[in-house]
Write a protein that holds these residues in place. Structure first.
Motif, mmCIF file in Angstrom:
data_model
loop_
_atom_site.group_PDB
_atom_site.id
_atom_site.type_symbol
_atom_site.label_atom_id
_atom_site.label_comp_id
_atom_site.label_asym_id
_atom_site.label_seq_id
_atom_site.Cartn_x
_atom_site.Cartn_y
_atom_site.Cartn_z
ATOM 1 N N ALA A 144 -8.585 2.097 -14.443
ATOM 2 C CA ALA A 144 -7.794 1.064 -14.740
ATOM 3 C C ALA A 144 -6.474 1.331 -13.884
ATOM 4 O O ALA A 144 -6.179 0.262 -13.145
ATOM 5 N N PHE A 145 -6.194 2.514 -13.790
ATOM 6 C CA PHE A 145 -4.984 2.721 -12.705
ATOM 7 C C PHE A 145 -5.968 3.386 -11.514
ATOM 8 O O PHE A 145 -6.661 4.271 -11.727
ATOM 9 N N SER A 146 -5.637 2.882 -10.411
ATOM 10 C CA SER A 146 -6.190 3.550 -9.265
ATOM 11 C C SER A 146 -5.674 3.091 -7.862
ATOM 12 O O SER A 146 -5.300 1.840 -7.464
ATOM 13 N N ILE A 147 -5.044 4.070 -7.295
ATOM 14 C CA ILE A 147 -4.130 4.146 -5.797
ATOM 15 C C ILE A 147 -5.292 3.460 -4.902
ATOM 16 O O ILE A 147 -4.797 3.088 -3.882
ATOM 17 N N LEU A 156 -7.038 0.843 -4.730
ATOM 18 C CA LEU A 156 -7.233 -0.585 -4.693
ATOM 19 C C LEU A 156 -6.422 -1.197 -3.585
ATOM 20 O O LEU A 156 -6.315 -2.404 -3.436
ATOM 21 N N ASP A 172 -2.434 2.971 -1.944
ATOM 22 C CA ASP A 172 -1.237 2.231 -2.295
ATOM 23 C C ASP A 172 -0.515 2.765 -3.541
ATOM 24 O O ASP A 172 -1.170 3.055 -4.607
ATOM 25 N N GLY A 180 2.082 2.111 -4.968
ATOM 26 C CA GLY A 180 2.952 1.032 -5.567
ATOM 27 C C GLY A 180 3.080 1.009 -7.079
ATOM 28 O O GLY A 180 4.116 0.765 -7.709
ATOM 29 N N ALA A 181 2.154 1.638 -7.733
ATOM 30 C CA ALA A 181 2.094 1.694 -9.265
ATOM 31 C C ALA A 181 2.339 3.176 -9.747
ATOM 32 O O ALA A 181 2.549 3.350 -10.880
ATOM 33 N N SER A 190 5.206 -2.585 -17.007
ATOM 34 C CA SER A 190 4.338 -3.334 -16.068
ATOM 35 C C SER A 190 4.225 -4.585 -16.656
ATOM 36 O O SER A 190 3.827 -4.711 -18.027
ATOM 37 N N GLU A 198 6.410 -9.930 -13.856
ATOM 38 C CA GLU A 198 7.151 -9.351 -12.691
ATOM 39 C C GLU A 198 6.953 -9.967 -11.303
ATOM 40 O O GLU A 198 7.940 -10.234 -10.699
ATOM 41 N N ARG A 199 5.612 -10.105 -10.776
ATOM 42 C CA ARG A 199 5.356 -10.591 -9.797
ATOM 43 C C ARG A 199 4.090 -11.379 -9.596
ATOM 44 O O ARG A 199 3.094 -11.035 -10.288
ATOM 45 N N ILE A 236 -1.131 -7.152 -10.546
ATOM 46 C CA ILE A 236 -1.852 -6.111 -11.255
ATOM 47 C C ILE A 236 -3.312 -6.260 -11.439
ATOM 48 O O ILE A 236 -3.773 -7.158 -12.040
ATOM 49 N N LEU A 237 -4.009 -5.728 -10.437
ATOM 50 C CA LEU A 237 -5.562 -6.062 -10.258
ATOM 51 C C LEU A 237 -6.398 -5.045 -11.247
ATOM 52 O O LEU A 237 -6.273 -3.919 -11.356
ATOM 53 N N ASP A 296 4.882 5.505 -15.260
ATOM 54 C CA ASP A 296 4.527 4.358 -14.547
ATOM 55 C C ASP A 296 2.972 4.098 -14.190
ATOM 56 O O ASP A 296 2.534 3.120 -14.337
ATOM 57 N N THR A 312 0.799 0.781 -15.849
ATOM 58 C CA THR A 312 -0.068 -0.091 -15.148
ATOM 59 C C THR A 312 -1.532 0.020 -15.973
ATOM 60 O O THR A 312 -2.138 -0.909 -16.080
ATOM 61 N N VAL A 367 -3.568 -3.367 -17.535
ATOM 62 C CA VAL A 367 -4.893 -3.638 -17.234
ATOM 63 C C VAL A 367 -5.966 -3.403 -18.376
ATOM 64 O O VAL A 367 -6.912 -4.352 -18.546
HETATM 65 P P1 AMP Z 1 3.332 -1.457 -11.597
HETATM 66 O O1 AMP Z 1 4.256 -2.461 -11.414
HETATM 67 O O2 AMP Z 1 3.847 0.133 -11.413
HETATM 68 O O3 AMP Z 1 2.341 -1.864 -12.673
HETATM 69 O O4 AMP Z 1 2.448 -1.448 -9.954
HETATM 70 C C1 AMP Z 1 1.879 -2.568 -9.619
HETATM 71 C C2 AMP Z 1 1.625 -2.335 -8.001
HETATM 72 O O5 AMP Z 1 0.585 -1.434 -7.932
HETATM 73 C C3 AMP Z 1 1.067 -3.763 -7.556
HETATM 74 O O6 AMP Z 1 2.140 -4.331 -6.668
HETATM 75 C C4 AMP Z 1 0.066 -3.292 -6.373
HETATM 76 O O7 AMP Z 1 0.686 -2.678 -5.405
HETATM 77 C C5 AMP Z 1 -0.520 -1.849 -7.253
HETATM 78 N N1 AMP Z 1 -1.713 -1.993 -8.045
HETATM 79 C C6 AMP Z 1 -2.225 -3.406 -8.558
HETATM 80 N N2 AMP Z 1 -3.134 -3.078 -9.528
HETATM 81 C C7 AMP Z 1 -3.236 -1.692 -9.864
HETATM 82 C C8 AMP Z 1 -3.864 -0.813 -10.401
HETATM 83 N N3 AMP Z 1 -5.023 -1.388 -11.030
HETATM 84 N N4 AMP Z 1 -3.752 0.403 -10.190
HETATM 85 C C9 AMP Z 1 -2.753 1.049 -9.420
HETATM 86 N N5 AMP Z 1 -2.062 0.272 -8.658
HETATM 87 C C10 AMP Z 1 -2.303 -1.040 -8.614
#
Ligand code: AMP
Ligand code: MG
Length: 307
Positions: A76-79, A81, A134, A136-137, A207, A211-212, A224-225, A251, A255, A259
């Protein structure tokens, strides 16, 4: 990190601590940025398939933790992606939803096994052309931990850092009361909170779909994918806030729990080492994990459950 940073430090010479943390944040950005072509993350992302790229101990540590959290959250959390995140970003910039075909073609690049870490040689390799990572999360969480370590090692016992909503408190406030962290109401203007969380020596990370996001043809697509479907996570949640001693963990878990949705997200939080979580549902109900109720002050009356 494209975010405002707020530091509060109680110390005889707070400027020195502030400046040390500020410099470290720029260093971390140089290490972990997806957008800076010179960052180690970019060097790895731009490497040819299977090429071993030398990495710093620090980045290897973060990548190792990211792999642990990916495994723990069953993906569910994965860099990994990143290619999917890019596809959505580029399409949304043109006000379009990516085609099913484009998503299906991108998903194989996102498999967690495509990142290989070699701790002995301090290198990493991406197995397939087009794979990218990535942070970002998880990156802001790691950065908050590092800054609090800096404050502590330089003699502060009371400090607070807010990296764009990713908060970590060292100790309590100078007057001895716990720090208070406001939790953004998902439907209300920035700064309007649905709760305040009392915390000491804890991190608070949220999360949320609010947010975006981008609206295309009247449909909201948030950032969030879901790595299983390739689409923004379909969930009955508006936000998840996680409380933990580690900001990196909070963090990653916030995330992942977002998901997974309410039921699976709650199970994940309970299985984890974190202190608890606050789930805000699409029905504007609040679910608190057992044990954190005493830390939460709601600002209005909500249907609130302990789970
Ligand atoms: P967060 O705000 O900490 O939940 O992180 C969201 C950011 O992480 C997004 O803008 C993407 O760059 C990246 N991201 C999106 N979906 C995932 C996911 N399922 N697992 C990890 N990173 C993600
Ligand atoms: Mg996160």
């Amino acid at each position: 990190m494209s975010t405002p940073v707020e530091q509060k430090i109680s110390h005889a010479a707070p400027e020195l601590l502030y400046e040390t943390a500020r410099k470290k944040l720029y260093e971390l950005e140089d290490l972990m940025s997806f957008y800076r072509s010179s960052s180690q993350v970019s060097l790895l992302n731009e490497s040819a398939e299977k090429t071993e790229v030398p990495l710093s101990e620090e980045l290897l540590f973060v990548l190792g933790k990211a792999q642990e959290h990916a495994q723990f959250s069953r993906g569910a959390f994965s860099i990994m992606l990143a290619p999917l995140v890019q596809l959505w970003k580029l399409s949304c910039a043109e006000n379009k939803v990516p085609t099913h075909e484009a998503i299906a073609a991108t998903l194989p690049l996102c498999d967690g096994d495509n990142l290989q870490l070699q701790r002995a040689s301090k290198t990493a390799a991406l197995k397939k052309e087009g794979c990218k990572i990535d942070l970002g999360a998880i990156g802001k969480g790691y950065a908050a931990d590092v800054c609090c370590d800096i404050y502590q090692s330089m003699g502060a016992s009371s400090a607070f850092i807010n990296l764009g909503g990713n908060v970590k408190a060292l100790g309590s406030r100078p007057d001895g009361d716990p720090w208070l962290v406001g939790l953004q109401h998902p439907d209300k203007p920035r700064g309007v909170c649905f709760a305040a969380l009392q915390c000491s020596n804890q991190s608070v990370v949220t999360s949320g779909a609010y947010e975006r996001y981008q609206e295309i043809d009247g449909v909201r697509y948030h950032h969030i994918l879901d790595g299983e479907t390739g689409y923004p996570a379909k969930t009955e949640l508006k936000s998840v806030t996680v409380i933990s001693s580690s900001s990196l963990e909070a963090d990653a878990l916030s995330t992942a729990a977002f998901v997974l949705g309410l039921d699976e997200g709650l199970s994940l939080i309970k299985e984890s080492d974190c202190h608890g979580a606050v789930f805000f549902t699409s029905q504007n109900e609040i679910y608190l994990t057992k044990g954190i109720k005493r830390q939460v002050i709601l600002t209005e009356s909500f249907a609130c459950y302990e789970a």
